[in-house]
Design an enzyme around this catalytic site. Structure first.
Site, PDB file in Angstrom:
ATOM      1  N   HIS A   1     -29.414  -2.414  22.696  1.00 19.16           N
ATOM      2  CA  HIS A   1     -28.803  -3.097  21.545  1.00 19.16           C
ATOM      3  C   HIS A   1     -27.301  -2.815  21.405  1.00 19.16           C
ATOM      4  CE1 HIS A   1     -32.871  -3.955  20.576  1.00 19.16           C
ATOM      5  NE2 HIS A   1     -33.166  -2.777  20.084  1.00 19.16           N
TER       6      HIS A   1
ATOM      7  N   ASP B   1     -33.457  -9.303  23.623  1.00 20.44           N
ATOM      8  CA  ASP B   1     -32.850  -8.270  22.791  1.00 20.44           C
ATOM      9  C   ASP B   1     -32.592  -8.966  21.464  1.00 20.44           C
ATOM     10  OD1 ASP B   1     -31.115  -6.634  21.340  1.00 20.44           O
ATOM     11  OD2 ASP B   1     -30.454  -5.639  23.162  1.00 20.44           O
ATOM     12  N   HIS B   2     -33.405  -8.632  20.455  1.00 21.66           N
ATOM     13  CA  HIS B   2     -33.368  -9.462  19.246  1.00 21.66           C
ATOM     14  C   HIS B   2     -32.019  -9.371  18.520  1.00 21.66           C
ATOM     15  CE1 HIS B   2     -34.830  -5.678  17.506  1.00 21.66           C
ATOM     16  NE2 HIS B   2     -34.224  -6.070  16.414  1.00 21.66           N
TER      17      HIS B   2
END
Ligand code: NAD
Length: 484
Positions: A240, A177-178
């Site tokens: 996110h 999950d950037h």
């Protein structure tokens, strides 16, 4: 401040989908930046593996073009580019068949870290994981990296976890999950757990509420088909926004270690209450001038999928009972901005009377477009004329104090890929976390599907539907302005 780039161990990194959009836009320019920073060992190899027929020279040209297109002027003009390209290789590989796998296996060296980045749709995860073991590419020390979306509900996420677990131990699986790779997200943990100042106040006694906003100006772009089956809840909230909520709300882990951190995040998801229907606002953007409506963009005039969602959430635990969390995310909004705001309560009594006015502290953590952290502090307005109070932002990123190096931080993908090579899973989602997030998400989606709920229209370039503003107004609160 002295630069502290610590080289990683020698590695072979195979990027499945190495010719795709994500690889060209983020992964490969990011690796080049790490190369320029001196973090990549001289013998490390990056091997593109995808369906397209090409050789290593063709792949090098594709990567050079990608760096020129997506890396910005500074990066594409770096003199290290030819040397970096020499570390790239390519094998045409069919994820669903046997083509290319033996050649790929022959490329792998022993005695180095082996990492496999699956930058492909989740429909290929099981096929690739299986072939990685059957063709002898993966060993017990190899790492596998998977991209979002990790399932579209609990059932599909469980199936993906199951498919990966047949061939890899959980300690080998890196679910990206950037948002977790952002410098400020890690700084949030440093601020919370590295200071005595904040943690004693970090609870419902002193915090009025917390807001998390992820606003985008783009529409669904070329992803209309995928997005319309997904919507903002699945595409953004389940992963996110949920991850950001976990980091803000979690208890202090006993140490900064992958499982200790992820255990605490999991407890947050499990403490989430069921969400009441009137605490959910879904929206769809309307047409404006030349700009198409959501339904036109996804070419589905009967779509009930949300391009915007706002939620009021409550956590059932001692720390947070009574402090609501307001989340919102949407497309085609006023500005591109990702921000977490911690709104502290007013002081219990003002010694300055009416002249002083009402003031409270706000900690604001910006993740996009620029990263930063500010704390609004109340001070006296300078000059004569009595005790007038004013709120001023205190810059908590301390860029001046840390010197120019502070601006030169790796972007989220770069950092996360280097963490994979280092074998550090702290900033990656564990399988049970993902499943817990879906267990919470699924009943909400079922709730509005059962009512055939129609998303509220909102104007392109706005803050979302009026009802989302009301979600806060009803509680005597308001959203922080979305500033790009
Ligand atoms: P893409 O369609 O641009 O690229 C897909 C890649 O997979 C190509 O290299 C293609 O050759 C390869 N591929 C497809 N089928 C194959 C097969 N049978 N055998 C071997 N290779 C095959 O997709 P993308 O936008 O790069 O996205 C990749 C993944 O990353 C998706 O799961 C996507 O949801 C996710 N993701 C993408 C972005 C982004 O910004 N593009 C952001 C977050 C997550």
């Amino acid at each position: 401040m002295v630069s502290r780039v610590i080289p990683v161990d020698d590695f072979d990194l195979v990027i499945f989908g190495g010719t795709g959009d994500l690889a060209r836009r983020k992964i490969l320019p990011g690796l080049f930046r790490r190369f320029c920073a001196g973090q990549m060992p001289a013998d490390a190899r990056i091997i593109g593996a995808a369906r397209s027929e090409m050789d290593s020279d063709g792949f090098r040209t594709l990567v050079r073009d990608a760096i020129i297109e997506f890396g910005g002027d500074d990066l594409s003009s770096r003199r290290e580019l030819p040397d970096f390209l020499l570390q790239l290789h390519y094998v045409t590989t069919d994820a669903r068949g046997d083509g290319g796998w033996k050649e790929l296996a022959a490329q792998m060296r022993s005695g180095v870290v082996r990492a496999f980045y699956l930058s492909v749709g989740p429909g290929l995860f099981a096929d690739i994981a299986e072939r990685l073991t059957s063709f002898g590419l993966a060993d017990a020390a190899s790492r596998i990296v998977v991209e979002k979306p990790f399932g579209r509900d609990l059932e599909t996420a469980r199936a993906l976890n199951h498919d990966l677990a047949k061939h890899f131990d959980e300690s080998q699986i890196y679910r990206i999950d950037h948002y977790l790779g952002k410098e400020t997200v890690q700084n949030l943990m440093a601020v919370r757990f590295g200071n005595i100042l904040f943690e004693p106040l970090w609870n419902s006694q002193y915090i009025d509420h917390i807001q998390i906003t992820v606003a985008e100006t783009v529409g669904v772009g070329g992803r209309g088909g995928y997005y319309d089956k997904s919507g903002a809840m699945r595409d953004m909230v389940q992963n996110h926004l949920m991850q950001l909520l976990c980091l803000i709300a979690m208890e202090p882990p006993s140490k900064f270690d992958p499982d200790a951190v992820r255990d605490e995040k999991l407890k947050v998801i499990r403490a989430l209450d069921d969400v009441e229907t009137h605490h959910i606002v879904r929206g769809q953007y309307s047409a404006h001038g030349d700009m198409k409506s959501y339904r036109q963009d996804v070419e589905n005039e009967r779509s009930f999928t949300e391009s915007f969602i706002a939620l009021k959430l409550q956590l059932s635990n001692w720390r947070w009972a009574g402090t609501p969390f307001y989340l919102r995310t949407g497309k085609r909004m006023k500005a591109r901005s990702s921000e977490i705001t911690v709104v502290f309560k007013d002081p219990p009594h003002s010694i300055f009377g009416d002249e002083g006015g009402q003031h409270h502290n706000e900690l604001s953590i910006q993740l996009q477009p620029n990263e930063g952290m500010t704390l609004d502090v109340t001070i006296k307005e300078p000059g004569p004329g009595g005790m007038r109070l004013v709120d001023v932002p205190l810059d908590m990123t301390f860029a001046d104090a840390l010197g120019p190096e502070a601006d030169d931080v790796p972007d989220a993908y770069e950092r996360l890929i280097m963490d994979v090579i280092r074998g550090n899973q702290t900033l990656f989602m564990r399988g049970d976390e993902v499943e817990a997030a879906w267990s919470w998400t699924d009943p909400l989606i079922e709730k509005w599907q059962a009512r055939s709920d129609v998303p509220k229209p909102y104007d392109i370039g706005s803050n979302g539907p009026e009802d989302a503003l009301m979600l806060m107004h009803r509680d005597g609160r308001r959203w922080r302005d979305i500033k790009g």
